[in-house]
Write a protein that holds these residues in place. Structure first.
Motif, PDB file in Angstrom:
ATOM      1  N   ASP A   1       0.820  -1.217   0.000  1.00 29.95           N
ATOM      2  CA  ASP A   1       0.000   0.000   0.000  1.00 29.95           C
ATOM      3  C   ASP A   1       0.856   1.270   0.000  1.00 29.95           C
ATOM      4  N   THR A   2       2.010   1.208   0.648  1.00 27.69           N
ATOM      5  CA  THR A   2       2.900   2.371   0.654  1.00 27.69           C
ATOM      6  C   THR A   2       3.436   2.625  -0.753  1.00 27.69           C
ATOM      7  N   LEU A   3       3.821   1.574  -1.454  1.00 22.41           N
ATOM      8  CA  LEU A   3       4.310   1.744  -2.821  1.00 22.41           C
ATOM      9  C   LEU A   3       3.196   2.214  -3.761  1.00 22.41           C
ATOM     10  N   ILE A   4       1.989   1.724  -3.541  1.00 18.70           N
ATOM     11  CA  ILE A   4       0.850   2.201  -4.344  1.00 18.70           C
ATOM     12  C   ILE A   4       0.625   3.687  -4.088  1.00 18.70           C
ATOM     13  N   CYS A   5       0.678   4.081  -2.832  1.00 23.56           N
ATOM     14  CA  CYS A   5       0.504   5.490  -2.468  1.00 23.56           C
ATOM     15  C   CYS A   5       1.626   6.355  -3.056  1.00 23.56           C
ATOM     16  N   GLU A   6       2.852   5.863  -2.995  1.00 26.72           N
ATOM     17  CA  GLU A   6       4.002   6.641  -3.475  1.00 26.72           C
ATOM     18  C   GLU A   6       3.964   6.877  -4.985  1.00 26.72           C
ATOM     19  N   SER A   7       3.684   5.824  -5.758  1.00 30.36           N
ATOM     20  CA  SER A   7       3.847   5.942  -7.211  1.00 30.36           C
ATOM     21  C   SER A   7       2.751   5.274  -8.030  1.00 30.36           C
ATOM     22  N   ASN A   8       1.754   4.702  -7.367  1.00 31.52           N
ATOM     23  CA  ASN A   8       0.743   3.888  -8.049  1.00 31.52           C
ATOM     24  C   ASN A   8       1.411   2.747  -8.831  1.00 31.52           C
ATOM     25  N   LEU A   9       2.516   2.264  -8.279  1.00 31.29           N
ATOM     26  CA  LEU A   9       3.317   1.179  -8.846  1.00 31.29           C
ATOM     27  C   LEU A   9       3.855   1.500 -10.239  1.00 31.29           C
ATOM     28  N   LYS A  10       4.106   2.767 -10.504  1.00 29.55           N
ATOM     29  CA  LYS A  10       4.669   3.184 -11.792  1.00 29.55           C
ATOM     30  C   LYS A  10       6.194   3.266 -11.654  1.00 29.55           C
ATOM     31  N   PRO A  11       6.910   2.374 -12.338  1.00 31.91           N
ATOM     32  CA  PRO A  11       8.369   2.347 -12.214  1.00 31.91           C
ATOM     33  C   PRO A  11       9.065   3.648 -12.606  1.00 31.91           C
ATOM     34  N   ASN A  12       8.475   4.402 -13.512  1.00 30.32           N
ATOM     35  CA  ASN A  12       9.111   5.633 -13.985  1.00 30.32           C
ATOM     36  C   ASN A  12       8.499   6.892 -13.373  1.00 30.32           C
ATOM     37  N   ALA A  13       7.829   6.752 -12.245  1.00 34.48           N
ATOM     38  CA  ALA A  13       7.190   7.905 -11.610  1.00 34.48           C
ATOM     39  C   ALA A  13       8.233   8.949 -11.219  1.00 34.48           C
ATOM     40  N   ARG A  14       7.822  10.196 -11.274  1.00 32.51           N
ATOM     41  CA  ARG A  14       8.669  11.305 -10.853  1.00 32.51           C
ATOM     42  C   ARG A  14       7.856  12.186  -9.914  1.00 32.51           C
ATOM     43  N   GLY A  15       8.452  12.565  -8.793  1.00 29.50           N
ATOM     44  CA  GLY A  15       7.785  13.427  -7.830  1.00 29.50           C
ATOM     45  C   GLY A  15       8.108  14.888  -8.088  1.00 29.50           C
ATOM     46  N   LYS A  16       7.294  15.753  -7.562  1.00 28.65           N
ATOM     47  CA  LYS A  16       7.474  17.196  -7.784  1.00 28.65           C
ATOM     48  C   LYS A  16       8.741  17.747  -7.130  1.00 28.65           C
ATOM     49  N   ASP A  17       9.256  17.057  -6.143  1.00 28.95           N
ATOM     50  CA  ASP A  17      10.456  17.528  -5.448  1.00 28.95           C
ATOM     51  C   ASP A  17      11.717  16.772  -5.858  1.00 28.95           C
ATOM     52  N   GLY A  18      11.634  15.985  -6.927  1.00 31.30           N
ATOM     53  CA  GLY A  18      12.808  15.274  -7.421  1.00 31.30           C
ATOM     54  C   GLY A  18      12.843  13.796  -7.084  1.00 31.30           C
ATOM     55  N   GLU A  19      11.766  13.267  -6.509  1.00 30.94           N
ATOM     56  CA  GLU A  19      11.705  11.841  -6.195  1.00 30.94           C
ATOM     57  C   GLU A  19      11.696  11.038  -7.501  1.00 30.94           C
ATOM     58  N   ILE A  20      12.307   9.856  -7.421  1.00 32.61           N
ATOM     59  CA  ILE A  20      12.470   9.034  -8.622  1.00 32.61           C
ATOM     60  C   ILE A  20      11.933   7.629  -8.384  1.00 32.61           C
ATOM     61  N   GLY A  21      11.180   7.123  -9.348  1.00 33.79           N
ATOM     62  CA  GLY A  21      10.824   5.717  -9.418  1.00 33.79           C
ATOM     63  C   GLY A  21       9.668   5.247  -8.569  1.00 33.79           C
ATOM     64  N   ILE A  22       9.516   3.943  -8.553  1.00 30.69           N
ATOM     65  CA  ILE A  22       8.392   3.274  -7.908  1.00 30.69           C
ATOM     66  C   ILE A  22       8.333   3.548  -6.402  1.00 30.69           C
ATOM     67  N   ALA A  23       9.508   3.671  -5.770  1.00 32.19           N
ATOM     68  CA  ALA A  23       9.558   3.914  -4.327  1.00 32.19           C
ATOM     69  C   ALA A  23       9.787   5.388  -4.000  1.00 32.19           C
ATOM     70  N   GLN A  24       9.858   6.217  -5.034  1.00 29.97           N
ATOM     71  CA  GLN A  24      10.003   7.663  -4.876  1.00 29.97           C
ATOM     72  C   GLN A  24      11.205   8.045  -3.990  1.00 29.97           C
ATOM     73  N   PHE A  25      12.346   7.479  -4.338  1.00 29.91           N
ATOM     74  CA  PHE A  25      13.582   7.820  -3.638  1.00 29.91           C
ATOM     75  C   PHE A  25      14.067   9.198  -4.054  1.00 29.91           C
ATOM     76  N   MET A  26      14.499   9.987  -3.092  1.00 24.46           N
ATOM     77  CA  MET A  26      15.267  11.185  -3.393  1.00 24.46           C
ATOM     78  C   MET A  26      16.672  10.695  -3.717  1.00 24.46           C
ATOM     79  N   PRO A  27      17.346  11.288  -4.689  1.00 25.37           N
ATOM     80  CA  PRO A  27      18.698  10.827  -5.030  1.00 25.37           C
ATOM     81  C   PRO A  27      19.656  10.795  -3.824  1.00 25.37           C
ATOM     82  N   SER A  28      19.551  11.755  -2.936  1.00 24.05           N
ATOM     83  CA  SER A  28      20.440  11.777  -1.766  1.00 24.05           C
ATOM     84  C   SER A  28      20.137  10.625  -0.809  1.00 24.05           C
ATOM     85  N   THR A  29      18.859  10.292  -0.631  1.00 24.27           N
ATOM     86  CA  THR A  29      18.480   9.165   0.236  1.00 24.27           C
ATOM     87  C   THR A  29      18.924   7.851  -0.400  1.00 24.27           C
ATOM     88  N   TRP A  30      18.731   7.726  -1.708  1.00 28.02           N
ATOM     89  CA  TRP A  30      19.180   6.531  -2.422  1.00 28.02           C
ATOM     90  C   TRP A  30      20.678   6.319  -2.198  1.00 28.02           C
TER      91      TRP A  30
END
Length: 146
Positions: free
Chosen positions: A71-100
């Protein structure tokens, strides 16, 4: 209707023209585009099932609550592998590059890529196993619903 099952088989007809019984002519690039669109649709529908199975596998591997993890991954990206967040989050888990970079250096593998959904789920599972789940804003939303 005229459909080719794969892009590979369509590409064998490059630079050829086909006339269908109705008299409508197709040029090879149109056939390739049709086959590519058909293949992409099929891949998209099966990819979500594959992703869900992989999420369940990782939840079991890291002894996580499967439903909360999914459910967290669905909430983060709707399970879209190429999702992009408005603040620079990347991918299905919406990692910030610095956190990654931080998580990968502490408990990841050198060959992991932020652009591979499997690697994102793997690293997220490892992070959650280490009680770092609070780095995902959707974790808070999902657990409040329970």
């Amino acid at each position: 209707m005229f459909f080719l099952s794969t892009v590979a088989s369509a590409q064998t007809f490059v630079n050829k023209e086909f006339t269908l019984p109705s008299g409508f002519k197709f040029l090879a690039p149109q056939i390739v585009a049709m086959a590519h669109a058909q293949t992409k649709f099929i891949a998209t529908s099966t990819a979500k099932e594959e992703i869900i199975e992989y999420i369940k596998l990782k939840a079991q591997e890291y002894n996580l609550k499967e439903k909360v993890f999914l459910d967290t991954l669905i909430c983060e990206s709707n399970l879209k592998p190429n999702a992009r967040g408005k603040d620079g989050e990347i991918g299905i888990a919406q990692f910030m590059p610095s956190t990654w970079k931080w998580f990968k250096s502490d408990f990841g593998d050198p060959e992991m890529s932020i652009y591979k959904w499997e690697d994102q789920i793997e690293l997220m599972g490892r992070a959650w196993f280490r009680d770092l789940y609070k780095h995902w804003s959707c974790w808070k939303i999902v657990t409040k619903r329970k």
